[in-house]
Structures are given as C-alpha cells and as structure tokens.
Design a protein around this motif. Structure first.
Motif, mmCIF file in Angstrom:
data_model
loop_
_atom_site.group_PDB
_atom_site.id
_atom_site.type_symbol
_atom_site.label_atom_id
_atom_site.label_comp_id
_atom_site.label_asym_id
_atom_site.label_seq_id
_atom_site.Cartn_x
_atom_site.Cartn_y
_atom_site.Cartn_z
ATOM 1 N N UNK A 451 4.240 -3.270 -0.165
ATOM 2 C CA UNK A 451 5.163 -2.246 -0.633
ATOM 3 C C UNK A 451 6.427 -2.815 -1.242
ATOM 4 N N UNK A 452 7.569 -2.326 -0.770
ATOM 5 C CA UNK A 452 8.861 -2.736 -1.311
ATOM 6 C C UNK A 452 9.167 -4.207 -1.057
ATOM 7 N N UNK A 453 8.471 -4.821 -0.103
ATOM 8 C CA UNK A 453 8.686 -6.236 0.182
ATOM 9 C C UNK A 453 8.129 -7.140 -0.921
ATOM 10 N N UNK A 527 -7.746 3.951 -3.945
ATOM 11 C CA UNK A 527 -7.628 4.474 -2.582
ATOM 12 C C UNK A 527 -7.227 3.401 -1.581
ATOM 13 N N UNK A 528 -7.759 2.177 -1.736
ATOM 14 C CA UNK A 528 -7.454 1.133 -0.753
ATOM 15 C C UNK A 528 -6.177 0.368 -1.081
ATOM 16 N N UNK A 529 -5.617 0.588 -2.275
ATOM 17 C CA UNK A 529 -4.477 -0.220 -2.714
ATOM 18 C C UNK A 529 -3.128 0.366 -2.343
ATOM 19 N N UNK A 530 -3.105 1.597 -1.834
ATOM 20 C CA UNK A 530 -1.810 2.217 -1.504
ATOM 21 C C UNK A 530 -1.107 1.484 -0.371
ATOM 22 N N UNK A 531 -1.877 0.940 0.600
ATOM 23 C CA UNK A 531 -1.238 0.241 1.723
ATOM 24 C C UNK A 531 -0.683 -1.111 1.301
ATOM 25 N N UNK A 532 -1.157 -1.641 0.192
ATOM 26 C CA UNK A 532 -0.677 -2.938 -0.302
ATOM 27 C C UNK A 532 0.488 -2.763 -1.262
ATOM 28 N N UNK A 533 0.316 -1.913 -2.267
ATOM 29 C CA UNK A 533 1.324 -1.774 -3.312
ATOM 30 C C UNK A 533 2.298 -0.630 -3.048
ATOM 31 N N UNK A 534 1.788 0.479 -2.520
ATOM 32 C CA UNK A 534 2.585 1.685 -2.334
ATOM 33 C C UNK A 534 1.782 2.887 -2.803
ATOM 34 N N UNK A 535 2.185 4.063 -2.348
ATOM 35 C CA UNK A 535 1.471 5.302 -2.681
ATOM 36 C C UNK A 535 2.112 5.941 -3.917
ATOM 37 N N UNK A 536 1.368 6.072 -5.025
ATOM 38 C CA UNK A 536 1.968 6.644 -6.233
ATOM 39 C C UNK A 536 2.411 8.094 -6.068
ATOM 40 N N UNK A 537 1.886 8.780 -5.056
ATOM 41 C CA UNK A 537 2.284 10.168 -4.835
ATOM 42 C C UNK A 537 3.634 10.273 -4.142
ATOM 43 N N UNK A 538 3.928 9.327 -3.262
ATOM 44 C CA UNK A 538 5.151 9.410 -2.464
ATOM 45 C C UNK A 538 6.139 8.277 -2.747
ATOM 46 N N UNK A 539 5.701 7.232 -3.447
ATOM 47 C CA UNK A 539 6.554 6.064 -3.672
ATOM 48 C C UNK A 539 6.575 5.690 -5.159
ATOM 49 N N UNK A 540 6.560 6.694 -6.000
ATOM 50 C CA UNK A 540 6.499 6.458 -7.444
ATOM 51 C C UNK A 540 7.704 5.670 -7.946
ATOM 52 N N UNK A 541 8.881 5.953 -7.411
ATOM 53 C CA UNK A 541 10.090 5.266 -7.874
ATOM 54 C C UNK A 541 10.024 3.776 -7.550
#
Length: 626
Positions: A451-453, A527-541
């Motif tokens: 994510x942000x890290x 679907x599996x990449x949200x935990x690595x990069x971030x969720x485009x629905x909730x973490x778009x910014x």
C-alpha cells in the motif's frame, strides 16, 4: 500460485572485460547470449525410463521426450507456433498432458498427447479463458486444473476426466484456487487470499466440505500442500505464526478436522521454498532458499527426521517429480554461469546426474561472470542486498545498470541472465537489488512495501544507487535502470522521482498507471492485487500518487519501452501511455512491440532481439570503455 518472469563470450573464448569489443564481434557475442537454450519442467514416465520436458531448442518452449536407458536423441513431440508449458506424464503412461499459450498470452489451453507424439487433443474450451495445468490424479484418469471459464475474477479448482472430457468443479468463485494433491476422496488445495496471503484447505470431493488447515490472522503464506497416501497427513510450507517460511505437517482426522501445524524443519538463515512428497509417502524433498541459493534436504515421514541432501552443482533448483519407486528426484537447475538443465538426484546416495545439455553455441560458459552478494543499508536502517555482475579485472567506478526484479514479491537471485552477461561483456556492470518488499527474507520484509508503504521501496532506488556509488563501484554519471513487470514500474518510478539520476532507462512490460492497470488487467489479477498495491475503490488517491503516469513531465532520461501485444497481465495500454506522453514532449523514447508475445518473451528470435536492442541502447547512452 507463487510466481515470477525473470545470457560474454565471443565466437571464440574471450573473458568479460571492461573495454567493450567493437563492431561485429560484440554483436555476435550479444546475439549468442540471447540464444542460450534451456530445458525445464521434467516429468518421469511411470517406469522411470523416460523423461518428458520442455526445451526451447527449436525456437520456443516445446514438448520433448528423452530416454534414460540409452543415448538415442530426444524426440520432439510438439512443433507448435505457440509456446508449450507444464508437461505431466500420466501415471498410467498413456498420455502426456501439457499447456499451450496462444500468442504467449495468459489464455492457456490444456492438451494431452500420446508419448509417441500422436493423438493430440485439446481439453479446454479455448478462447480467452485462463487455464492452469497442475498435474494428474494418482489413478491417471483425471487432470487437476485451475480455470476462470465460469468467473473471470476467480481461478476455480477443477478435475477433468481425460477419457470423457467431463469436468468436476471443486470451487465456484472463491478466489484463486489451485489443487495440490488428490488422495482418494480428499483433495488438498491452496487458496490465495491476496498477494502474500494464502491458505491450504483439505476438501472432501464427495460432499464438497472444506477444512481450513492454516487459520491465521494478518498476512501469512501456506503452500505445497500434499497429502499422504491415506489422506490423513498434510505436508506443507508456511509462515503462520512465524516470520520465515518453514516445513510442517497437519494431521487430518477421520471426521475431516485439521489439527495444528507441527513443524518438522525450521531455519533462521533460510526460507522454505517448496516441497515434494514421494508417491508412497515415505520421503519428502524439502527445498530451501538460503540467501538466494537453493539447498535440498530429505524428510523421512515415518520418523520425522531430516537428513542432508546433495551438494548441488548449480545455484538454483526447482523441484520436479519423484520416480514411482521414490529412488530418484528430478529437478531443474541453473546458475549465473550454467545453462538451465534437468538433473536427477539419487535419494539414497545424493548422487546428482545431469540429464540434458542445453546448447549455448558461441558462448564459452567459463567466460561468464558469477555475481557477488553486496550488503548495504537504507538511510532508515533497513538492511538491503543485491547481486553484482562486474566485468573481470576492473576496480574503478564503472557504468552500471540497476536491474529491478518483478513481483513485487520476486527476489534477485544468481540466475542465468543473458541480458546481464551481455552488458558485462560490453563493459557495463549490472546490480540486481532486493529492495524492501522482496521475498526470501521473511514475512515482515516482504510486507514493507504494501500500500502506502510503497514509497519506501521507491526510496530504496536512491539508497541502492547511493550505496554503489559510495562503494566506488558505480560511476554516478553513467547509470542505467531496467526492469520487467513490477520491475518496469520501478524503472518508471526511478526516472520520475529521480529525474537526474539515470542516463538511460529500459522498461519491459511495466506498470505505469495503477488506475488503468486495475481496469485493464485480468479480473482475477486485479482481485488479488488490492492487498499489495491498494484498493482502487477506497484508496484511489493513494494509487494515483504512486502512479508514475502523473509525473511523466519530470522525465528527461532517454527511455526504451518493450511490451508484448498479447499481455493481459500488464496490458499494452501501460506502454502506450508512456510512449505517447514522451513523444509529445520531445523526450527521447524508443518502443518495441512484440506482436507474438505476452508477459515476457518465449520465442528465441524475440529474446535475441530484446537482448541485442537493450544492450545497444545502454552502450549508446552509458558509453562503456570511455
């Protein structure tokens, strides 16, 4: 479910050197390195007298069979325009299963063929469906597969009856699933929760009841997942409750309930890489990743005692199959100065026999350099490391290319790299870092870029550059950066965050825009990449801030972009956005699109062209031998 994508010698034997040869000699040397062949993915015939495997000797990976009893030339079973993968010989001996990737894409289809090369037939529907071939059931009647034919956002586990073509779906839309073993009415299955987070389940094939064998909180990986012949013991690798993956067992009761993990082999200096159980369940091969190099140990399943394995003649191995009698184990082995080939290990004596001799015409393997492991630290104290390929006999600061691995959960290891060896042969050093987020160093290290890290991982680009310059290895005015897939993202992050650092950059099928990546990639990959990069629905910014596409106006570094037209993992729109933007601004950019490739190059002419053009690009901009 754990994956990766990862060649100077002249036509006469010449050592790698700092002063780049001129003219035709270097071109021939680079092309020869790009043509180095490989043999991989071995599978025993039931009687142990033959081996099916993949070789790219004919120009792309195809299915071959070799006799182990005599010196007859191997027989090529497939001659397809598309690359072949994953051969498995039926326990009954009547079929060899394999996969075919149309255009090199992810829409892999599953086939079987008779061992004499006749009777080939396709078992999957074709089209855009993604299919994965896992292997045979012990009775040789069914194939274990994964497919997204019913749900594009999932990979469902299934069995295909070869004689009738009948499918038995084991899961339905429950994430990414991979059958790992079938024993009687029970099956073991790995399910990916998210990248870096997976479980192993035991499933009753008659009732469909699932038993979670690896409950955990937070992220943890569990894999391997083979069952004893009676289906009552599960063998796995896991880091549940641990930082580093280790080997353990889980008892499965008559009622199907799973007991706790009992560790059978743990190490603090290595991580469990993979395992393999013999057909009779008496012996297991345990594969360790010790600082990037492979080590094998043997587990006696009756006594739960572990003994040492063979002294390997190569740096890295991947496990193949046991022979039916458990006396031999097939592996694929490689090293920085060794071709990728197939070996057989005697499980009693630890004797290692090489079974294939991949061609390396025009390349003297003794002239190739072996990388050295370099340790350093980021400004915040995080310990980093990487592998340095350095021209022989040179001590002063050199033109140097930083090569970032994919994943991001990949790991830099001392592999056969035609690109690295060709650059070294041209007088350019190569450094392959393991920045935070890499695998092979434990769970905590791998989670450092979630994510942000991710900004910390990007900052490691500067930390790695500063370290090599401070050590006197790299010339700060002649630095390059290259990477594929997620490594391509690191290239784009490097040339946008540090626009004055690199004299040239090469991006191979890399992510540049997380918004378009999540929109255009395969739904199951998204679907599996949200935990690595971030969720485009909730973490778009956050994802927007991490996307180099919004900082392309900073780029002054000459860039070379390569992509495969059939790539549905990182779709070609990622490359097109970069090229269009830089051309509009007048920034030097070169673009090569391979129309017959997907996520990486499998065809020899394309591999040769890629290596030749990449080396030529860096030689032009880094000016070795100056």
């Amino acid at each position: 479910m754990r994956a990766l994508i990862l060649a100077a010698a002249a036509l006469v034997a010449l050592p790698a050197q700092a002063q780049a040869p001129k003219g035709d000699a270097v071109a021939a040397r680079v092309a020869a390195l790009g043509r180095i062949n490989s043999a991989t993915a071995p599978s025993f015939s039931p009687d142990g007298t033959r081996v099916a495997y993949l070789s790219n000797e004919s120009g792309s990976p195809q299915l071959w069979v070799r006799s182990l009893r005599d010196r007859r030339a191997p027989m090529q079973l497939t001659r397809l325009p598309d690359p072949v993968g994953s051969p498995y010989w039926s326990p009954k001996g009547d079929w060899i299963a394999y996969s075919v990737a149309p255009g090199g894409g992810l829409n892999t289809q599953i086939w079987v063929v008779k061992p004499n090369g006749t009777g080939a037939k396709q078992l999957t529907p074709g089209g855009k469906d993604n299919n994965q071939l896992i292997g045979w059931t012990p009775d040789g009647a069914r194939l274990m597969v994964g497919t997204n034919k019913d749900n594009p956002a999932a990979i469902d586990a299934a069995l295909i009856e070869v004689a009738t073509g009948r499918w038995q779906m084991i899961t339905a839309g429950q994430g990414l699933n991979q059958l790992t073993a079938v024993r009687g009415p029970r099956a073991a299955m790995e399910r990916l929760v998210g990248r870096g987070d997976s479980n192993v389940y035991v499933t009753d094939l008659l009732t469909g009841k699932e038993t979670l064998a690896t409950p955990h909180t937070g992220k943890a990986e569990s894999y391997w997942g083979e069952l004893s012949p009676d289906g009552r013991m599960l063998y796995l690798a896991s880091n549940v409750g641990r930082d580093r993956q280790a080997f353990g067992t889980v008892a499965i009761g008559a009622d199907g309930k799973a007991g706790p993990i009992r560790w059978v082999s743990t190490r603090e200096d290595a991580v469990a890489d993979d395992g393999r159980l013999s057909d009779n369940g008496r012996l297991a091969a345990l594969l360790w990743n010790a600082g990037g190099r492979s080590e094998i140990a043997w587990l006696d399943t009756a006594t739960r005692k572990v003994r040492g394995g063979p002294k390997l003649p190569v740096d890295i191995v991947s496990l193949g199959e046991f022979s039916a009698d458990g006396r031999s184990l097939l592996v694929t082995g490689s090293g920085a100065d060794r071709t990728t080939d197939i070996y057989s290990i005697d499980t009693a004596t630890n004797a290692v026999t090489r079974l294939t001799q991949s061609r390396h015409d025009g390349v003297d393997l003794a002239s190739l350099v072996r990388p050295e492991l370099i340790h350093y630290a980021a400004p915040d104290g995080v310990k980093l490391s990487g592998w340095l390929y350095r021209p022989r006999g040179v001590t002063g600061p050199l033109p140097l290319v930083f090569s970032y691995h994919g994943g991001p959960e990949g790991q830099a290891r001392p592999v056969m790299s035609p690109d690295a060896q060709a650059l070294v042969a041209s007088g350019i050093a190569v450094f392959v870092p393991n920045v935070r987020g890499s695998s092979g160093f434990g769970k905590a290290f791998m989670a450092m870029d979630d994510g942000a890290k991710r900004v910390g991982s990007v900052a490691d680009i500067k930390a790695s550059t500063d370290a090599l310059v401070k050590m006197g290895i790299a010339d700060p005015k002649r630095l390059g950066i290259v990477g594929g897939s997620y490594g391509g993202y690191m290239v784009m992050a490097g040339v946008t965050e540090y626009p004055d650092m690199f004299a040239a950059g090469v991006n191979l099928f890399g992510i540049v825009n997380f918004e378009s990546f999540f929109r255009e990639t395969e739904p199951w990959m998204a679907a599996i990449s949200t935990t690595e990069y971030g969720d485009p629905k909730t973490e778009a910014a956050m994802l927007r801030a991490l996307s180099p596409i919004h900082k392309l106006d900073r780029i002054t570094t000459p860039l070379f972009v390569l992509h495969g037209a059939n790539d549905t993992n990182v779709p070609v729109v990622e490359a097109e956005q970069i090229v269009a933007s830089l051309k509009a601004r007048g920034v030097p950019v070169k673009y090569t699109l391979f129309p017959d490739e997907g996520h990486g190059w499998r065809k020899t002419p394309n591999r040769v062209r890629s290596t030749t053009e990449i080396v030529g690009f860096f030689v032009e901009h880094l000016k070795p031998g100056r």
